[in-house]
Design a protein around this motif. Structure first.
Motif, PDB file in Angstrom:
ATOM      1  N   ALA A  19      -3.943   4.632  -3.928  1.00 33.53           N
ATOM      2  CA  ALA A  19      -3.241   3.985  -2.811  1.00 33.53           C
ATOM      3  C   ALA A  19      -2.336   4.985  -2.099  1.00 33.53           C
ATOM      4  CB  ALA A  19      -2.428   2.801  -3.317  1.00 33.53           C
ATOM      5  N   LEU A  20      -1.620   5.816  -2.865  1.00 33.43           N
ATOM      6  CA  LEU A  20      -0.769   6.842  -2.268  1.00 33.43           C
ATOM      7  C   LEU A  20      -1.607   7.868  -1.506  1.00 33.43           C
ATOM      8  CD1 LEU A  20       1.701   7.458  -5.232  1.00 33.43           C
ATOM      9  CD2 LEU A  20       2.329   6.602  -2.973  1.00 33.43           C
ATOM     10  N   LEU A  21      -2.728   8.241  -2.091  1.00 32.39           N
ATOM     11  CA  LEU A  21      -3.589   9.256  -1.477  1.00 32.39           C
ATOM     12  C   LEU A  21      -4.180   8.749  -0.167  1.00 32.39           C
ATOM     13  CD1 LEU A  21      -4.708  12.112  -2.131  1.00 32.39           C
ATOM     14  CD2 LEU A  21      -6.708  10.977  -3.099  1.00 32.39           C
ATOM     15  N   VAL A  22      -4.724   7.533  -0.183  1.00 34.26           N
ATOM     16  CA  VAL A  22      -5.346   6.971   1.022  1.00 34.26           C
ATOM     17  C   VAL A  22      -4.298   6.723   2.100  1.00 34.26           C
ATOM     18  CG1 VAL A  22      -6.551   4.958   1.945  1.00 34.26           C
ATOM     19  CG2 VAL A  22      -7.288   5.963  -0.223  1.00 34.26           C
ATOM     20  N   GLY A  23      -3.148   6.175   1.700  1.00 33.08           N
ATOM     21  CA  GLY A  23      -2.090   5.907   2.675  1.00 33.08           C
ATOM     22  C   GLY A  23      -1.627   7.175   3.373  1.00 33.08           C
ATOM     23  N   SER A  65      10.098   5.535  -5.848  1.00 32.63           N
ATOM     24  CA  SER A  65       9.201   4.409  -6.093  1.00 32.63           C
ATOM     25  C   SER A  65       8.459   4.072  -4.806  1.00 32.63           C
ATOM     26  CB  SER A  65       9.986   3.188  -6.576  1.00 32.63           C
ATOM     27  OG  SER A  65      10.803   2.672  -5.540  1.00 32.63           O
ATOM     28  N   GLY A  66       7.392   3.283  -4.935  1.00 31.53           N
ATOM     29  CA  GLY A  66       6.622   2.880  -3.771  1.00 31.53           C
ATOM     30  C   GLY A  66       7.418   2.080  -2.757  1.00 31.53           C
ATOM     31  N   PRO A  67       8.185   1.063  -3.194  1.00 33.89           N
ATOM     32  CA  PRO A  67       8.975   0.294  -2.223  1.00 33.89           C
ATOM     33  C   PRO A  67       9.968   1.161  -1.446  1.00 33.89           C
ATOM     34  CG  PRO A  67       8.759  -0.938  -4.250  1.00 33.89           C
ATOM     35  CD  PRO A  67       8.176   0.419  -4.515  1.00 33.89           C
ATOM     36  N   ARG A  68      10.598   2.123  -2.123  1.00 29.99           N
ATOM     37  CA  ARG A  68      11.547   2.987  -1.414  1.00 29.99           C
ATOM     38  C   ARG A  68      10.829   3.922  -0.446  1.00 29.99           C
ATOM     39  NH1 ARG A  68      16.181   4.472  -5.994  1.00 29.99           N
ATOM     40  NH2 ARG A  68      16.919   2.315  -6.241  1.00 29.99           N
ATOM     41  N   LEU A  69       9.644   4.368  -0.820  1.00 25.28           N
ATOM     42  CA  LEU A  69       8.841   5.153   0.107  1.00 25.28           C
ATOM     43  C   LEU A  69       8.468   4.317   1.326  1.00 25.28           C
ATOM     44  CD1 LEU A  69       7.437   7.936   0.475  1.00 25.28           C
ATOM     45  CD2 LEU A  69       5.420   6.945  -0.612  1.00 25.28           C
ATOM     46  N   ALA A  70       8.224   3.027   1.124  1.00 17.70           N
ATOM     47  CA  ALA A  70       7.905   2.124   2.235  1.00 17.70           C
ATOM     48  C   ALA A  70       9.097   1.961   3.176  1.00 17.70           C
ATOM     49  CB  ALA A  70       7.464   0.774   1.690  1.00 17.70           C
ATOM     50  N   VAL A  71      10.323   1.963   2.628  1.00 17.32           N
ATOM     51  CA  VAL A  71      11.524   1.864   3.472  1.00 17.32           C
ATOM     52  C   VAL A  71      11.613   3.080   4.398  1.00 17.32           C
ATOM     53  CG1 VAL A  71      14.047   1.876   3.459  1.00 17.32           C
ATOM     54  CG2 VAL A  71      12.797   0.430   1.845  1.00 17.32           C
ATOM     55  N   VAL A  72      11.358   4.263   3.845  1.00 20.15           N
ATOM     56  CA  VAL A  72      11.370   5.480   4.659  1.00 20.15           C
ATOM     57  C   VAL A  72      10.262   5.429   5.712  1.00 20.15           C
ATOM     58  CG1 VAL A  72      11.159   7.992   4.617  1.00 20.15           C
ATOM     59  CG2 VAL A  72      12.363   6.820   2.771  1.00 20.15           C
ATOM     60  N   ARG A 111       6.450  11.480  -1.433  1.00 23.94           N
ATOM     61  CA  ARG A 111       5.088  10.998  -1.677  1.00 23.94           C
ATOM     62  C   ARG A 111       4.346  11.937  -2.636  1.00 23.94           C
ATOM     63  NH1 ARG A 111       1.494   7.550   0.667  1.00 23.94           N
ATOM     64  NH2 ARG A 111       2.998   7.003   2.294  1.00 23.94           N
ATOM     65  N   SER A 112       4.495  13.252  -2.446  1.00 22.69           N
ATOM     66  CA  SER A 112       3.798  14.204  -3.318  1.00 22.69           C
ATOM     67  C   SER A 112       4.302  14.114  -4.751  1.00 22.69           C
ATOM     68  CB  SER A 112       3.988  15.630  -2.788  1.00 22.69           C
ATOM     69  OG  SER A 112       3.368  15.784  -1.524  1.00 22.69           O
ATOM     70  N   ALA A 113       5.629  14.029  -4.918  1.00 21.58           N
ATOM     71  CA  ALA A 113       6.191  13.932  -6.267  1.00 21.58           C
ATOM     72  C   ALA A 113       5.794  12.621  -6.929  1.00 21.58           C
ATOM     73  CB  ALA A 113       7.713  14.054  -6.207  1.00 21.58           C
ATOM     74  N   LEU A 114       5.829  11.528  -6.168  1.00 19.99           N
ATOM     75  CA  LEU A 114       5.446  10.229  -6.728  1.00 19.99           C
ATOM     76  C   LEU A 114       3.967  10.221  -7.093  1.00 19.99           C
ATOM     77  CD1 LEU A 114       6.683   7.473  -7.362  1.00 19.99           C
ATOM     78  CD2 LEU A 114       6.043   6.721  -5.064  1.00 19.99           C
ATOM     79  N   LEU A 115       3.136  10.862  -6.258  1.00 23.51           N
ATOM     80  CA  LEU A 115       1.715  10.960  -6.562  1.00 23.51           C
ATOM     81  C   LEU A 115       1.496  11.746  -7.856  1.00 23.51           C
ATOM     82  CD1 LEU A 115      -1.284  10.606  -5.784  1.00 23.51           C
ATOM     83  CD2 LEU A 115      -1.072  12.675  -4.383  1.00 23.51           C
ATOM     84  N   LEU A 173       3.120   0.272   3.109  1.00 19.40           N
ATOM     85  CA  LEU A 173       2.753  -0.965   2.415  1.00 19.40           C
ATOM     86  C   LEU A 173       1.788  -0.683   1.256  1.00 19.40           C
ATOM     87  CD1 LEU A 173       2.288  -3.391   5.453  1.00 19.40           C
ATOM     88  CD2 LEU A 173       4.192  -3.310   3.836  1.00 19.40           C
ATOM     89  N   LEU A 174       0.874   0.276   1.452  1.00 23.24           N
ATOM     90  CA  LEU A 174      -0.042   0.633   0.367  1.00 23.24           C
ATOM     91  C   LEU A 174       0.700   1.184  -0.845  1.00 23.24           C
ATOM     92  CD1 LEU A 174      -3.039   2.322   2.245  1.00 23.24           C
ATOM     93  CD2 LEU A 174      -3.129   0.263   0.831  1.00 23.24           C
ATOM     94  N   ALA A 175       1.849   1.795  -0.594  1.00 24.33           N
ATOM     95  CA  ALA A 175       2.606   2.406  -1.691  1.00 24.33           C
ATOM     96  C   ALA A 175       3.497   1.417  -2.427  1.00 24.33           C
ATOM     97  CB  ALA A 175       3.464   3.548  -1.142  1.00 24.33           C
ATOM     98  N   CYS A 176       3.631   0.200  -1.900  1.00 24.87           N
ATOM     99  CA  CYS A 176       4.617  -0.743  -2.451  1.00 24.87           C
ATOM    100  C   CYS A 176       4.376  -1.097  -3.914  1.00 24.87           C
ATOM    101  CB  CYS A 176       4.648  -2.021  -1.605  1.00 24.87           C
ATOM    102  SG  CYS A 176       5.633  -1.856  -0.109  1.00 24.87           S
ATOM    103  N   SER A 177       3.153  -0.984  -4.390  1.00 28.60           N
ATOM    104  CA  SER A 177       2.861  -1.375  -5.770  1.00 28.60           C
ATOM    105  C   SER A 177       3.152  -0.261  -6.779  1.00 28.60           C
ATOM    106  CB  SER A 177       1.383  -1.774  -5.896  1.00 28.60           C
ATOM    107  OG  SER A 177       0.542  -0.656  -5.606  1.00 28.60           O
TER     108      SER A 177
END
Length: 406
Positions: A9-13, A69-76, A119-123, A182-186
């Motif tokens: 999901a992170l990669l595709v987003g 986290s995904g939700p915080r990445l979504a906020v950015v 995103r890279s670190a979370l991935l 949104l894809l990263a939220c999970s």
């Protein structure tokens, strides 16, 4: 299975958002020029967006650790989408001004300074839960998707502009950025224990000289990048074929980078990372030099392809150095530092590149930039080998003395 789905999901987003960025690179200057009538204003968003990234080692030390986290990445991502949507919305209302462009650029830069390393670190952290050694695989393919976007995105954007979708492309990127968020939220949070000190970029480098060596050769390549882009543009204009030489070089570079992505994982498993990175940029420098000596579109395309292939190998090698030696907060700090190195090097090169080309000529600038890149890479190669020999000698001496004491 969950780690795998989150990583994908992170990669595709990220791939979708980056492809949309290539559309904007075509449409944004046209929208600004049409609305303001000012050529100078066309670079305001891009120029302003670089400022927060360059200053991020000071203002973003704690902020970048917040994006864990995904939700915080979504906020950015939402902040970035708001900044992107400001331009077409203001253009539609007839309210587009230079001041608004600067504000939009600053917001975009703040978002980039947090989202790119975040995103890279979370991935990488997510993939660590998937399986050992897979972090560099996904980071390499993340870079590969970015390069595929570089190859096909501008052509798609130009086609869309030709059909009258100029403003629409800016809305497309805003929607794509929101979708990526949104894809990263999970994605689960990867947080350090309470009370853990926030690492700085400098502190994270202290025990990792190999990462610093990698940054030096990559940063040098970013500084001399102007000779390729600006130099080929000037050569084409001077020879009455504007755009032809740059198009040949960039097309070759894009194709080569995709090929490099496909083979990089096999190479980085067999070659030590620092020598691989040094040899990659040394070879790229030789390609720049060859372009300056023989500036023919077909030859430039070939040299661009070879340069693109080797640079991807070098980037993959640096990813290996970072992912194998760090995790969580330190990994996020190192990836942030790498973003600063790339942006600062590119900005410095572009600022100095125009006067250098004007004084020395485009062909000479290519030769000089290529020789400088190769020289720095070879110095780092020798330095890294000397450090490895010193370490090996120290270990042998220690073992020898230990044996005597025994």
């Amino acid at each position: 299975m969950r780690a795998r789905s989150e990583a994908l999901a992170l990669l595709v987003g990220g791939g979708v958002a980056d492809l949309a960025l290539r559309f904007t690179q075509v449409a944004l200057p046209l929208v600004i020029l049409h609305e303001t009538g000012s050529v100078a204003a066309t670079g305001l968003v891009g120029g302003a967006s670089g400022v927060p990234v360059l200053l991020s080692p000071w203002w973003a030390r704690k902020a970048r650790q917040w994006v864990d986290s995904g939700p915080r990445l979504a906020v950015v991502a939402a902040l970035q989408a708001l900044a992107l949507a400001t331009v077409p919305a203001a253009a539609a209302l007839g309210l587009l001004t230079p001041g608004l462009l600067v504000v939009s650029g600053l917001l975009l830069g703040c978002g980039e300074a947090l989202s790119t390393p975040g995103r890279s670190a979370l991935l990488a952290d997510t993939v660590d839960r998937w399986g050992e050694g897979k972090a560099v695989v996904l980071l390499t393919w993340q870079d590969g998707l970015r390069r595929i976007g570089m190859l096909v995105g501008p052509a798609m954007g130009a086609f869309a502009v030709s059909t009258g979708l100029t403003n629409g492309l800016l809305w497309v990127e805003a929607v794509a950025v929101v979708a990526a968020g949104l894809l990263a939220c999970s994605v689960q949070a990867e947080r350090a224990p309470e009370g853990t000190a926030t690492p700085s970029i400098r502190a994270s480098l202290r025990s990792r000289p190999d990462v610093l060596y990698g940054w030096i050769v990559r940063g040098t390549g970013c500084v001399t990048w102007f000779a390729f882009t600006l130099g080929l543009s000037v050569i084409g204009a001077q020879r009455g074929e504007p755009g032809i030489y740059l198009a040949a070089g960039m097309t070759g570079y894009g194709v080569g980078s995709v090929i490099g992505t496909a083979i990089s994982l096999a190479v980085v498993r067999r070659v030590p990372p620092v020598p691989l990175a040094a040899m990659a940029w040394a070879f790229m420098g030789l390609c720049w030099t060859a372009m300056g000596l023989w500036s023919h579109p077909a030859f430039i395309a070939l040299m661009g392809a070879l340069a693109g292939t080797t640079v991807v190998l070098g980037i993959a090698a640096i990813s290996v150095l970072i992912t194998r030696s760090s995790a969580s907060a330190e990994r996020r700090a190192l990836l942030s530092g790498q973003t600063v190195v790339v942006n600062a090097g590119s900005s410095a090169g572009l600022l100095a590149g125009g006067p250098i080309i004007a004084a020395a000529g485009a062909e000479n600038a290519l030769v000089g930039a290529g020789l400088l890149t190769t020289f720095v890479a070879l110095v780092i190669l020798v330095k890294a080998r000397a450090s490895q020999c010193d370490t090996a000698d120290h270990v042998r001496d220690r073992d020898h003395h230990t044996g005597r004491a025994a």
